[in-house]
Scaffold this motif. Structure first.
Motif, PDB file in Angstrom:
ATOM      1  N   GLY A  10       0.801  -1.223   0.000  1.00 43.93           N
ATOM      2  CA  GLY A  10       0.000   0.000   0.000  1.00 43.93           C
ATOM      3  C   GLY A  10       0.831   1.269   0.000  1.00 43.93           C
ATOM      4  N   VAL A  11       1.987   1.224  -0.618  1.00 47.38           N
ATOM      5  CA  VAL A  11       2.867   2.397  -0.659  1.00 47.38           C
ATOM      6  C   VAL A  11       2.350   3.371  -1.718  1.00 47.38           C
ATOM      7  N   ARG A  12       2.187   4.618  -1.322  1.00 45.47           N
ATOM      8  CA  ARG A  12       1.789   5.681  -2.257  1.00 45.47           C
ATOM      9  C   ARG A  12       3.045   6.203  -2.951  1.00 45.47           C
ATOM     10  N   LEU A  13       3.136   6.046  -4.243  1.00 47.55           N
ATOM     11  CA  LEU A  13       4.312   6.475  -4.986  1.00 47.55           C
ATOM     12  C   LEU A  13       4.379   7.987  -5.161  1.00 47.55           C
ATOM     13  N   GLU A  14       3.302   8.684  -4.805  1.00 44.23           N
ATOM     14  CA  GLU A  14       3.293  10.148  -4.901  1.00 44.23           C
ATOM     15  C   GLU A  14       3.827  10.808  -3.629  1.00 44.23           C
ATOM     16  N   GLN A  15       4.140  10.025  -2.590  1.00 47.09           N
ATOM     17  CA  GLN A  15       4.746  10.616  -1.393  1.00 47.09           C
ATOM     18  C   GLN A  15       6.216  10.886  -1.652  1.00 47.09           C
ATOM     19  N   THR A  16       6.798  11.796  -0.865  1.00 48.90           N
ATOM     20  CA  THR A  16       8.207  12.107  -1.067  1.00 48.90           C
ATOM     21  C   THR A  16       9.077  10.984  -0.520  1.00 48.90           C
ATOM     22  N   VAL A  17      10.301  10.957  -1.012  1.00 49.01           N
ATOM     23  CA  VAL A  17      11.280   9.986  -0.530  1.00 49.01           C
ATOM     24  C   VAL A  17      11.465  10.164   0.974  1.00 49.01           C
ATOM     25  N   GLN A  18      11.554  11.415   1.430  1.00 51.42           N
ATOM     26  CA  GLN A  18      11.748  11.678   2.861  1.00 51.42           C
ATOM     27  C   GLN A  18      10.560  11.169   3.682  1.00 51.42           C
ATOM     28  N   ASP A  19       9.334  11.360   3.198  1.00 44.83           N
ATOM     29  CA  ASP A  19       8.156  10.852   3.913  1.00 44.83           C
ATOM     30  C   ASP A  19       8.184   9.329   3.993  1.00 44.83           C
ATOM     31  N   PHE A  20       8.595   8.683   2.906  1.00 46.42           N
ATOM     32  CA  PHE A  20       8.668   7.223   2.917  1.00 46.42           C
ATOM     33  C   PHE A  20       9.747   6.743   3.881  1.00 46.42           C
ATOM     34  N   MET A  21      10.882   7.429   3.926  1.00 50.88           N
ATOM     35  CA  MET A  21      11.934   7.043   4.875  1.00 50.88           C
ATOM     36  C   MET A  21      11.428   7.172   6.313  1.00 50.88           C
ATOM     37  N   GLN A  22      10.645   8.201   6.596  1.00 52.55           N
ATOM     38  CA  GLN A  22      10.082   8.348   7.937  1.00 52.55           C
ATOM     39  C   GLN A  22       9.099   7.226   8.231  1.00 52.55           C
ATOM     40  N   LEU A  23       8.285   6.849   7.247  1.00 56.61           N
ATOM     41  CA  LEU A  23       7.346   5.736   7.411  1.00 56.61           C
ATOM     42  C   LEU A  23       8.103   4.449   7.732  1.00 56.61           C
ATOM     43  N   VAL A  24       9.201   4.203   7.011  1.00 56.72           N
ATOM     44  CA  VAL A  24      10.011   3.002   7.254  1.00 56.72           C
ATOM     45  C   VAL A  24      10.582   3.046   8.665  1.00 56.72           C
ATOM     46  N   LYS A  25      11.132   4.172   9.053  1.00 58.77           N
ATOM     47  CA  LYS A  25      11.709   4.322  10.393  1.00 58.77           C
ATOM     48  C   LYS A  25      10.657   4.075  11.483  1.00 58.77           C
ATOM     49  N   ASP A  26       9.469   4.646  11.318  1.00 59.91           N
ATOM     50  CA  ASP A  26       8.388   4.450  12.291  1.00 59.91           C
ATOM     51  C   ASP A  26       7.953   2.998  12.347  1.00 59.91           C
ATOM     52  N   ASP A  27       7.886   2.353  11.188  1.00 58.85           N
ATOM     53  CA  ASP A  27       7.482   0.951  11.120  1.00 58.85           C
ATOM     54  C   ASP A  27       8.484   0.058  11.847  1.00 58.85           C
ATOM     55  N   ILE A  28       9.758   0.315  11.642  1.00 60.90           N
ATOM     56  CA  ILE A  28      10.800  -0.479  12.294  1.00 60.90           C
ATOM     57  C   ILE A  28      10.660  -0.407  13.809  1.00 60.90           C
ATOM     58  N   ALA A  29      10.342   0.769  14.312  1.00 60.33           N
ATOM     59  CA  ALA A  29      10.238   0.977  15.761  1.00 60.33           C
ATOM     60  C   ALA A  29       9.054   0.248  16.378  1.00 60.33           C
TER      61      ALA A  29
END
Length: 129
Positions: A27-46
């Motif tokens: 469910g990744v939105r390809l219209e989000q910024t790279v920085q927003d996706f990196m934050q999503l990944v970081k939050d998910d890992i936590a």
């Protein structure tokens, strides 16, 4: 051009030891910024249940981390096991771009890594087993 895509993220802890963990994001939105996706990944890992502590506690601060395309379903392949060391200008995603503009598509695999670790490894690409 589906509105939501599947993107696999290789969390790279060590280039030298080829220590990484692939994590699939649906469910990744390809219209989000790279920085927003990196934050999503970081939050998910936590917060991801059962996630190994060495990866959870690695300190994925997005100011020191980068994303780079590893495998794109209809693109190129690399012989590197962690990520390609060539063509940084094309493969390392720019934070202000959308994922789509940066070249991420459905079923793309990207590497999430510390830029300092990558620079050191690229200067001396030796593996340690």
């Amino acid at each position: 051009n589906a509105p939501f895509s599947v993107v696999t993220v290789r969390l790279v802890r060590s280039f030298e030891h080829r220590n990484f963990k692939p994590v699939v994001f649906h469910g990744v939105r390809l219209e989000q910024t790279v920085q927003d996706f990196m934050q999503l990944v970081k939050d998910d890992i936590a917060t991801r249940p059962g996630f190994p502590p060495p990866f959870r506690k690695y300190g994925y601060g997005i100011l020191h981390f980068k994303l780079a395309i590893f495998i794109c379903f209809f693109c190129f392949q690399t012989n590197e096991l962690v990520m390609s060391l060539d063509d940084d200008e094309t493969l390392i995603l720019q934070e202000g771009q959308t994922l789509r503009a940066a070249g991420v598509a459905h079923e793309t695999e990207v590497a999430f890594f510390r830029k300092e670790d990558y620079s050191l490894y690229k200067a001396n690409p030796q593996t340690a087993w």
